[in-house]
Design a protein around this motif. Sequence first.
Motif, mmCIF file in Angstrom:
data_model
loop_
_atom_site.group_PDB
_atom_site.id
_atom_site.type_symbol
_atom_site.label_atom_id
_atom_site.label_comp_id
_atom_site.label_asym_id
_atom_site.label_seq_id
_atom_site.Cartn_x
_atom_site.Cartn_y
_atom_site.Cartn_z
ATOM 1 N N LYS A 197 26.769 45.340 44.135
ATOM 2 C CA LYS A 197 25.551 44.875 44.807
ATOM 3 C C LYS A 197 25.149 45.814 45.950
ATOM 4 O O LYS A 197 24.654 45.387 47.000
ATOM 5 N N SER A 251 30.653 40.137 35.190
ATOM 6 C CA SER A 251 30.007 40.088 33.872
ATOM 7 C C SER A 251 28.818 41.036 33.836
ATOM 8 O O SER A 251 28.607 41.741 32.833
ATOM 9 N N GLN A 274 36.451 37.866 42.541
ATOM 10 C CA GLN A 274 36.000 36.503 42.807
ATOM 11 C C GLN A 274 34.734 36.168 41.995
ATOM 12 O O GLN A 274 33.969 37.077 41.652
ATOM 13 N N VAL A 311 30.764 38.002 42.014
ATOM 14 C CA VAL A 311 30.688 39.383 42.536
ATOM 15 C C VAL A 311 29.941 40.313 41.583
ATOM 16 O O VAL A 311 29.556 41.423 41.942
ATOM 17 N N ASP A 322 22.088 36.398 34.526
ATOM 18 C CA ASP A 322 22.902 35.183 34.668
ATOM 19 C C ASP A 322 23.893 34.961 33.545
ATOM 20 O O ASP A 322 23.564 35.084 32.373
ATOM 21 N N TYR A 323 25.100 34.629 33.981
ATOM 22 C CA TYR A 323 26.189 34.355 33.043
ATOM 23 C C TYR A 323 26.895 33.093 33.506
ATOM 24 O O TYR A 323 26.921 32.805 34.700
#
Length: 221
Positions: free
Chosen positions: A135, A32, A26, A29, A46-47
């Motif tokens: 994470k 990247s 999703q 998550v 950040d992507y």
Amino acid sequence: MAAGNRKAVVSPCNVQNEVRLVVLGQTGVGKSAIVVRYLTRRFIGDYAPNLESVYNQSTKVDDQTVHLNILDTPGDFDVECQTRQEQMQKADGAILVFSVTDRSSFNHLNKLKTCVTRGAKKDVDKLPAILLGNKADLCHLRTITVSEGAEFAKELGCQYYEVSASDGSVEIVDAVHDLYREIYRAEKRAKVKKVSARLQLRQTIKNFTDRHLYRSRTNTL
Ligand code: GDP
Ligand code: MG
């Protein structure tokens, strides 16, 4: 952390040493972040969430050079769509990702399950895969337990790893390298299956011909 079979060695005949991986999960998550962490050993925060990226890199696994092609899929990747199914059929292995802090990303895995089974290449029983619970650094926000992750991986027939793209590379590198080894073992199994099917067919033809010859000989006597 999962226990992959570290003893297996990637052989020189491995998939022409080119491995295509697809990363699924999703939006948000950390797909990247994981891919970039694996390739550069760095964490970039950040992507663009709907960007699809393909990365090519050569790496060493068990002293063997492997040419990697990694497809980092966007959040709206629809596994039912024809183009996506074609992409899945080209893949040698899949990296399924969810966030241990987000139950909906864990539930989303049910939609991706078929990628591992139906998306499999010809001659391979199922698509080799790994499941990453990302994470893991956010302990206080965790909503998915280690055993839930492991249980789901068991259903998929793959290994489960808890990782943190923000914290380090070691677990991610280990997990991806275990996936290469699994891909190699699957290719090897497929080859053995093909050879034994060919031998069996040859034997059946031989039995048939022998019987036929025996019959025509006894008929002429
Ligand atoms: P994708 O949509 O699955 O590709 O997710 P991204 O890689 O774009 O990451 C989404 C957000 O999660 C970003 O803000 C990242 O900085 C953050 N993120 C990714 N991995 C981790 C991690 O391991 N720990 C923490 N705390 N944040 C992460
Ligand atoms: Mg992304």
